[in-house]
Design a protein around this motif. Structure first.
Motif: not given
Length: 94
Positions: A2, A21, A23
Motif C-alpha cells: 500500500k 491509499e 494497493n
C-alpha cells in the motif's frame, strides 16, 4: 503493498480525491502507480500528466516521501510499502 497518494490543486479537481491509499503490486514503479490511478481513481489521469511518449510533462512534479522523482529514477522509481506519493500540478503566478 500500500502507498499513500495525494493529488494537489488542479489534480484534485481532476481526480476528486485529495488523499487515498492504493494497493499496488510489489516492486511497482511510479509508472505502474499511474496505471493503477487510471483504473481505480481517474480514467484519464495519465493523459493529463504524461506526454504522448509516456514521459512526465515538464510542468508536473511527483514527490516520493518528499523527494522529487527527478532526483530519483524518474517514472521508473521503485515504490515501497507505506511510501507517500504526491502529485503536483504546474505552479502559476508571478
Amino acid at each position: 503493498m500500500k502507498v499513500q497518494v495525494k493529488f494537489l490543486a488542479s489534480l484534485y479537481d481532476i481526480t476528486k480525491v485529495l488523499k487515498t491509499e492504493l494497493n499496488i503490486p510489489d516492486n511497482a514503479t511510479i509508472k505502474d502507480l499511474i496505471q493503477v490511478i487510471d483504473t481505480s481513481v481517474s480514467p484519464n489521469f495519465s493523459k493529463v500528466i504524461l506526454d504522448d511518449n509516456g514521459r512526465l510533462k515538464d510542468q508536473y512534479v511527483i514527490l516520493v516521501n518528499g523527494r522529487s522523482i527527478d532526483f530519483l529514477n524518474g517514472l521508473s522509481t521503485k515504490l515501497s510499502n507505506g511510501d507517500e506519493v504526491v502529485f503536483l500540478p504546474p505552479a502559476g503566478g508571478g
